[in-house]
Design a protein around this motif. Sequence first.
Motif, PDB file in Angstrom:
ATOM      1  N   LYS A  56       0.887  -1.306   0.050  1.00 41.81           N
ATOM      2  CA  LYS A  56      -0.029   0.111   0.115  1.00 41.81           C
ATOM      3  C   LYS A  56       0.827   1.120   0.002  1.00 41.81           C
ATOM      4  N   TRP A  57       2.148   1.286   0.678  1.00 41.77           N
ATOM      5  CA  TRP A  57       2.964   2.247   0.821  1.00 41.77           C
ATOM      6  C   TRP A  57       3.840   2.475  -0.503  1.00 41.77           C
ATOM      7  N   GLU A  58       4.002   1.439  -1.342  1.00 44.94           N
ATOM      8  CA  GLU A  58       4.885   1.479  -2.410  1.00 44.94           C
ATOM      9  C   GLU A  58       4.536   2.096  -3.734  1.00 44.94           C
ATOM     10  N   SER A  59       5.209   2.817  -4.020  1.00 43.79           N
ATOM     11  CA  SER A  59       4.792   3.766  -5.391  1.00 43.79           C
ATOM     12  C   SER A  59       4.690   2.646  -6.590  1.00 43.79           C
ATOM     13  N   GLY A  60       3.522   2.751  -7.215  1.00 53.13           N
ATOM     14  CA  GLY A  60       3.191   1.834  -8.368  1.00 53.13           C
ATOM     15  C   GLY A  60       2.904   0.770  -8.059  1.00 53.13           C
ATOM     16  N   SER A  61       2.719   0.109  -6.830  1.00 55.00           N
ATOM     17  CA  SER A  61       2.098  -1.153  -6.554  1.00 55.00           C
ATOM     18  C   SER A  61       0.784  -1.321  -6.901  1.00 55.00           C
ATOM     19  N   ASP A  62       0.605  -2.726  -7.277  1.00 57.11           N
ATOM     20  CA  ASP A  62      -0.703  -3.127  -7.640  1.00 57.11           C
ATOM     21  C   ASP A  62      -1.948  -2.456  -6.524  1.00 57.11           C
ATOM     22  N   LEU A  63      -1.552  -3.044  -5.466  1.00 61.18           N
ATOM     23  CA  LEU A  63      -2.433  -2.390  -4.120  1.00 61.18           C
ATOM     24  C   LEU A  63      -2.744  -0.702  -4.249  1.00 61.18           C
ATOM     25  N   LYS A  64      -1.835  -0.095  -4.532  1.00 61.82           N
ATOM     26  CA  LYS A  64      -1.796   1.344  -4.477  1.00 61.82           C
ATOM     27  C   LYS A  64      -2.458   1.606  -5.544  1.00 61.82           C
ATOM     28  N   LYS A  65      -2.388   1.246  -6.794  1.00 60.97           N
ATOM     29  CA  LYS A  65      -3.313   1.411  -8.038  1.00 60.97           C
ATOM     30  C   LYS A  65      -4.713   1.058  -7.856  1.00 60.97           C
ATOM     31  N   PHE A  66      -4.879  -0.051  -7.047  1.00 59.56           N
ATOM     32  CA  PHE A  66      -6.380  -0.385  -6.965  1.00 59.56           C
ATOM     33  C   PHE A  66      -6.964   0.346  -6.004  1.00 59.56           C
ATOM     34  N   TRP A  67      -6.404   0.987  -4.836  1.00 62.07           N
ATOM     35  CA  TRP A  67      -7.019   1.766  -4.027  1.00 62.07           C
ATOM     36  C   TRP A  67      -7.141   3.255  -4.358  1.00 62.07           C
ATOM     37  N   LYS A  68      -6.464   3.746  -5.387  1.00 60.43           N
ATOM     38  CA  LYS A  68      -6.617   5.187  -5.753  1.00 60.43           C
ATOM     39  C   LYS A  68      -8.001   5.569  -6.166  1.00 60.43           C
ATOM     40  N   PRO A  69      -8.618   5.075  -6.948  1.00 57.36           N
ATOM     41  CA  PRO A  69     -10.153   5.598  -7.272  1.00 57.36           C
ATOM     42  C   PRO A  69     -10.869   5.449  -6.361  1.00 57.36           C
ATOM     43  N   ILE A  70     -10.767   4.261  -5.384  1.00 55.62           N
ATOM     44  CA  ILE A  70     -11.481   4.485  -3.896  1.00 55.62           C
ATOM     45  C   ILE A  70     -11.308   5.686  -3.046  1.00 55.62           C
ATOM     46  N   SER A  71     -10.107   5.912  -2.797  1.00 59.12           N
ATOM     47  CA  SER A  71      -9.347   6.886  -2.204  1.00 59.12           C
ATOM     48  C   SER A  71      -9.967   8.371  -2.621  1.00 59.12           C
ATOM     49  N   ASP A  72      -9.950   8.364  -3.980  1.00 63.10           N
ATOM     50  CA  ASP A  72     -10.524   9.716  -4.928  1.00 63.10           C
ATOM     51  C   ASP A  72     -11.936   9.991  -4.348  1.00 63.10           C
ATOM     52  N   ARG A  73     -12.703   8.970  -4.332  1.00 61.53           N
ATOM     53  CA  ARG A  73     -13.954   9.209  -4.167  1.00 61.53           C
ATOM     54  C   ARG A  73     -14.487   9.371  -2.808  1.00 61.53           C
ATOM     55  N   LEU A  74     -13.460   8.682  -1.663  1.00 68.08           N
ATOM     56  CA  LEU A  74     -13.786   9.036  -0.330  1.00 68.08           C
ATOM     57  C   LEU A  74     -13.239  10.501  -0.061  1.00 68.08           C
ATOM     58  N   LYS A  75     -12.192  10.723  -0.721  1.00 70.33           N
ATOM     59  CA  LYS A  75     -11.687  12.215  -0.383  1.00 70.33           C
ATOM     60  C   LYS A  75     -12.718  13.113  -0.913  1.00 70.33           C
TER      61      LYS A  75
END
Length: 203
Positions: free
Chosen positions: A56-75
């Motif tokens: 989750k903390w690694e730049s470009g990781s699959d988990l980070k990419k997966f989370w970003k659209p959810i994160s943007d919606r929450l923000k």
Amino acid sequence: MSDVKIGIIIGSIRKKSQSDRIGKYISELLKNSNLSVEVDYFSLRDLEVPLWNEEKWESGSDLKKFWKPISDRLKSCQGFVVISPEWAGMVPPHLKNFLLMCDGGELAHKPAQLIAVSSGTGGAYPVAELRMSGYKNNFLWWMPDHMILRQVESLFTSTPPTDLDSRLTARLNYGLEFMIETAKAVVPVREKVQNLKLYKNGM
């Protein structure tokens, strides 16, 4: 145009989820109110969020990419309704995992109405658990007045509504309006004071 955007977070992943049914009922209450609210619906069953890990903390990781659209919606939300069932006296692990994922300011210093549901006479343990630890590093701001919907399978199913349905709906509307007005009021405070770069983790 809406004045505020509220996210409804459903903590159950069951197919026939009472939490989801209550979430949809609350969504309709918000949409049919005079509060100028936009609703975004976060069903953990549909989102299928993986377990948190250090990727989750690694730049470009699959988990980070997966989370970003959810994160943007929450923000983009200013406040939240969090609905948790009680599984064996606990908050479902999927909901705790979701809250753990929200370490990027998605929920930080935003008010949340906490609602627990129980098919029996329980429901108090999820409230205690989430108030104790569900906010620490995501800084979600629980409103002081929560609700516990016991014997939930019998609630909000009758036409016309039962006396209990009417009383619970009135209290839901009261709590939701309080949360929404708080969400509006705290925006300038958050913009002025919040510093998640300096204070990223709770104590």
